[in-house]
Design a protein around this motif. Structure first.
Motif, PDB file in Angstrom:
ATOM      1  N   SER A  19       0.998  -1.361   0.021  1.00  0.00           N
ATOM      2  CA  SER A  19       0.109  -0.153  -0.105  1.00  0.00           C
ATOM      3  C   SER A  19       0.929   1.232   0.023  1.00  0.00           C
ATOM      4  O   SER A  19       2.062   1.081   0.479  1.00  0.00           O
ATOM      5  CB  SER A  19      -1.143   0.061   1.284  1.00  0.00           C
ATOM      6  OG  SER A  19      -0.247  -0.043   2.400  1.00  0.00           O
ATOM      7  N   LEU A  20       0.193   2.323  -0.469  1.00  0.00           N
ATOM      8  CA  LEU A  20       0.988   3.621  -0.720  1.00  0.00           C
ATOM      9  C   LEU A  20       0.629   4.599   0.452  1.00  0.00           C
ATOM     10  O   LEU A  20      -0.664   4.901   0.738  1.00  0.00           O
ATOM     11  CB  LEU A  20       0.812   4.064  -1.979  1.00  0.00           C
ATOM     12  CG  LEU A  20       0.926   3.173  -3.453  1.00  0.00           C
ATOM     13  CD1 LEU A  20       0.875   3.952  -4.500  1.00  0.00           C
ATOM     14  CD2 LEU A  20       2.369   2.639  -3.283  1.00  0.00           C
ATOM     15  N   LYS A  21       1.646   5.251   0.970  1.00  0.00           N
ATOM     16  CA  LYS A  21       1.428   6.146   2.158  1.00  0.00           C
ATOM     17  C   LYS A  21       2.149   7.474   1.729  1.00  0.00           C
ATOM     18  O   LYS A  21       3.451   7.580   1.918  1.00  0.00           O
ATOM     19  CB  LYS A  21       1.893   5.530   3.276  1.00  0.00           C
ATOM     20  CG  LYS A  21       1.623   4.106   3.687  1.00  0.00           C
ATOM     21  CD  LYS A  21      -0.036   4.291   3.882  1.00  0.00           C
ATOM     22  CE  LYS A  21      -0.446   2.776   4.464  1.00  0.00           C
ATOM     23  NZ  LYS A  21      -1.876   2.510   4.514  1.00  0.00           N
ATOM     24  N   PHE A  59       5.996   6.202   2.342  1.00  0.00           N
ATOM     25  CA  PHE A  59       6.839   5.253   2.126  1.00  0.00           C
ATOM     26  C   PHE A  59       5.911   4.128   1.309  1.00  0.00           C
ATOM     27  O   PHE A  59       4.601   4.166   1.436  1.00  0.00           O
ATOM     28  CB  PHE A  59       7.296   4.179   2.955  1.00  0.00           C
ATOM     29  CG  PHE A  59       6.762   4.331   4.465  1.00  0.00           C
ATOM     30  CD1 PHE A  59       5.542   3.594   4.528  1.00  0.00           C
ATOM     31  CD2 PHE A  59       7.150   4.706   5.750  1.00  0.00           C
ATOM     32  CE1 PHE A  59       4.950   3.398   5.798  1.00  0.00           C
ATOM     33  CE2 PHE A  59       6.514   4.658   6.766  1.00  0.00           C
ATOM     34  CZ  PHE A  59       5.231   3.931   6.841  1.00  0.00           C
ATOM     35  N   VAL A  60       6.448   3.163   0.692  1.00  0.00           N
ATOM     36  CA  VAL A  60       5.584   1.984   0.018  1.00  0.00           C
ATOM     37  C   VAL A  60       5.668   1.085   1.365  1.00  0.00           C
ATOM     38  O   VAL A  60       6.597   0.574   1.578  1.00  0.00           O
ATOM     39  CB  VAL A  60       6.126   1.389  -1.472  1.00  0.00           C
ATOM     40  CG1 VAL A  60       5.371   0.150  -1.572  1.00  0.00           C
ATOM     41  CG2 VAL A  60       6.315   2.338  -2.331  1.00  0.00           C
ATOM     42  N   LEU A  61       4.454   0.604   1.762  1.00  0.00           N
ATOM     43  CA  LEU A  61       4.130  -0.372   2.816  1.00  0.00           C
ATOM     44  C   LEU A  61       4.233  -1.686   2.359  1.00  0.00           C
ATOM     45  O   LEU A  61       3.216  -2.048   1.456  1.00  0.00           O
ATOM     46  CB  LEU A  61       3.120   0.046   3.799  1.00  0.00           C
ATOM     47  CG  LEU A  61       2.764  -0.627   5.027  1.00  0.00           C
ATOM     48  CD1 LEU A  61       4.151  -0.667   5.912  1.00  0.00           C
ATOM     49  CD2 LEU A  61       1.561  -0.360   5.551  1.00  0.00           C
ATOM     50  N   LEU A  62       4.982  -2.446   2.604  1.00  0.00           N
ATOM     51  CA  LEU A  62       5.057  -3.820   1.921  1.00  0.00           C
ATOM     52  C   LEU A  62       4.553  -4.878   2.904  1.00  0.00           C
ATOM     53  O   LEU A  62       4.628  -4.712   4.108  1.00  0.00           O
ATOM     54  CB  LEU A  62       6.513  -4.225   1.806  1.00  0.00           C
ATOM     55  CG  LEU A  62       7.455  -3.289   0.757  1.00  0.00           C
ATOM     56  CD1 LEU A  62       8.976  -3.717   0.797  1.00  0.00           C
ATOM     57  CD2 LEU A  62       6.837  -3.430  -0.633  1.00  0.00           C
ATOM     58  N   PRO A  63       4.110  -6.082   2.631  1.00  0.00           N
ATOM     59  CA  PRO A  63       3.365  -6.891   3.362  1.00  0.00           C
ATOM     60  C   PRO A  63       4.428  -7.859   3.746  1.00  0.00           C
ATOM     61  O   PRO A  63       4.625  -9.162   3.562  1.00  0.00           O
ATOM     62  CB  PRO A  63       2.487  -7.597   2.196  1.00  0.00           C
ATOM     63  CG  PRO A  63       3.115  -7.705   0.988  1.00  0.00           C
ATOM     64  CD  PRO A  63       3.853  -6.262   0.955  1.00  0.00           C
ATOM     65  N   GLY A 198       9.111  -0.797   4.869  1.00  0.00           N
ATOM     66  CA  GLY A 198       8.579   0.019   3.822  1.00  0.00           C
ATOM     67  C   GLY A 198       9.792   0.506   2.854  1.00  0.00           C
ATOM     68  O   GLY A 198      11.030   0.609   3.259  1.00  0.00           O
ATOM     69  N   LEU A 199       9.679   0.969   1.720  1.00  0.00           N
ATOM     70  CA  LEU A 199      10.552   1.708   0.851  1.00  0.00           C
ATOM     71  C   LEU A 199      10.074   3.025   1.034  1.00  0.00           C
ATOM     72  O   LEU A 199       9.352   3.795   0.500  1.00  0.00           O
ATOM     73  CB  LEU A 199      10.291   1.295  -0.526  1.00  0.00           C
ATOM     74  CG  LEU A 199      10.225  -0.259  -0.904  1.00  0.00           C
ATOM     75  CD1 LEU A 199       9.863  -0.412  -2.284  1.00  0.00           C
ATOM     76  CD2 LEU A 199      11.451  -0.819  -0.621  1.00  0.00           C
ATOM     77  N   TRP A 200      11.248   3.851   1.601  1.00  0.00           N
ATOM     78  CA  TRP A 200      10.900   5.217   2.405  1.00  0.00           C
ATOM     79  C   TRP A 200      11.609   6.261   1.122  1.00  0.00           C
ATOM     80  O   TRP A 200      12.845   5.958   0.787  1.00  0.00           O
ATOM     81  CB  TRP A 200      11.571   5.392   3.484  1.00  0.00           C
ATOM     82  CG  TRP A 200      11.233   6.704   4.288  1.00  0.00           C
ATOM     83  CD1 TRP A 200      10.167   6.880   5.295  1.00  0.00           C
ATOM     84  CD2 TRP A 200      12.298   7.863   4.077  1.00  0.00           C
ATOM     85  NE1 TRP A 200      10.096   8.306   5.353  1.00  0.00           N
ATOM     86  CE2 TRP A 200      11.446   8.755   5.129  1.00  0.00           C
ATOM     87  CE3 TRP A 200      13.298   8.180   3.619  1.00  0.00           C
ATOM     88  CZ2 TRP A 200      12.155  10.146   5.343  1.00  0.00           C
ATOM     89  CZ3 TRP A 200      14.144   9.430   3.837  1.00  0.00           C
ATOM     90  CH2 TRP A 200      13.380  10.386   4.579  1.00  0.00           C
ATOM     91  N   VAL A 201      10.769   7.315   1.187  1.00  0.00           N
ATOM     92  CA  VAL A 201      11.304   8.444   0.252  1.00  0.00           C
ATOM     93  C   VAL A 201      11.064   9.717   1.099  1.00  0.00           C
ATOM     94  O   VAL A 201      10.201   9.819   1.841  1.00  0.00           O
ATOM     95  CB  VAL A 201      11.056   8.525  -1.310  1.00  0.00           C
ATOM     96  CG1 VAL A 201      11.299   7.307  -1.852  1.00  0.00           C
ATOM     97  CG2 VAL A 201       9.476   8.705  -1.292  1.00  0.00           C
TER      98      VAL A 201
END
Length: 217
Positions: A19-21, A59-63, A198-201
């Motif tokens: 999901s996208l945060k 971030f992109v929240l990963l499962p 998450g993939l954080w920016v």
């Protein structure tokens, strides 16, 4: 998935269940590699510093569940169009993200502070940053720990693939970049808790992520 404790994601597309945060993400190709392109939404970028961006849950929240173990990912980042003057192509990993997004820790690179660019003054020692949301952002850490223990010099630059490896054991942390250790902490700023990865920016950044591996211990 190769083992019950190891999750691998190529990140050539948005993983199922992610999901996208406050970010947008799309499959892309850069430097000859398939990757996931991530940057802040226009709403977040136009928001309030310290509320919508700057060490926030963007971030992109990963499962992927994680408390202790090893996270590895390749990241390439650069300035986005219209980036503010203080932007440094901030991108990295968030971990131990709680379900309500009220708590997580993060390691991110600042490629425009990379040693190979020979940046001026103290920026040379600010190529990598640790922070713990919500209380311990980079500004507070820098103010209360002027020795710079939560930042590190890194031989990196923009528009290049950077191999980021984060080793976490309770409050102990070790970070490797391109195979060499750049940061070691015996006392991080958040108690261990199980959460997601998450993939954080952050602001002014166009980031690309590839080849994620998470080993839970």
């Amino acid at each position: 998935m190769t083992d019950s404790n190891i999750v691998t994601l190529p990140l050539d597309e948005l993983p199922d269940g992610a999901s996208l945060k406050s970010v947008i993400a799309q499959p892309s190709e850069i430097a000859g590699r398939a990757a996931l392109r991530v940057e802040l939404t226009k709403e977040a970028s136009g928001g309030v510093p310290g509320v919508d961006y700057i060490d926030q849950p963007t971030f992109v929240l990963l499962p992927v569940e994680f408390e202790n173990g090893v996270i590895e990912v390749d990241v390439l980042s650069r300035l986005a169009a219209g980036a503010p003057d203080y932007a440094r192509a901030f991108a990295g990993i968030a971990y131990r993200i709680t379900d309500d997004l009220r708590r997580f820790e993060s390691l991110y690179v600042r490629p425009l502070n990379g040693a190979r660019l020979n940046p001026p003054g103290p920026r040379m020692n600010r190529g990598l940053q640790y922070f713990a949301y919500p209380e311990w952002d980079f500004e507070r850490l820098r103010e209360e720990y002027p020795d710079g223990r939560y930042e590190a010099r890194a031989d990196i630059g923009p528009d290049e693939w950077i191999q980021l490896r984060v080793e976490v054991q309770d409050r102990n942390l070790r970070v490797m970049i391109n195979g060499g250790q750049v940061l070691s902490l015996d006392g991080t700023k958040s108690a261990p808790i199980r959460g997601q990865v998450g993939l954080w920016v952050d602001i002014g950044t166009e980031a690309f992520f590839s080849n994620l591996s998470v080993t839970a211990l």
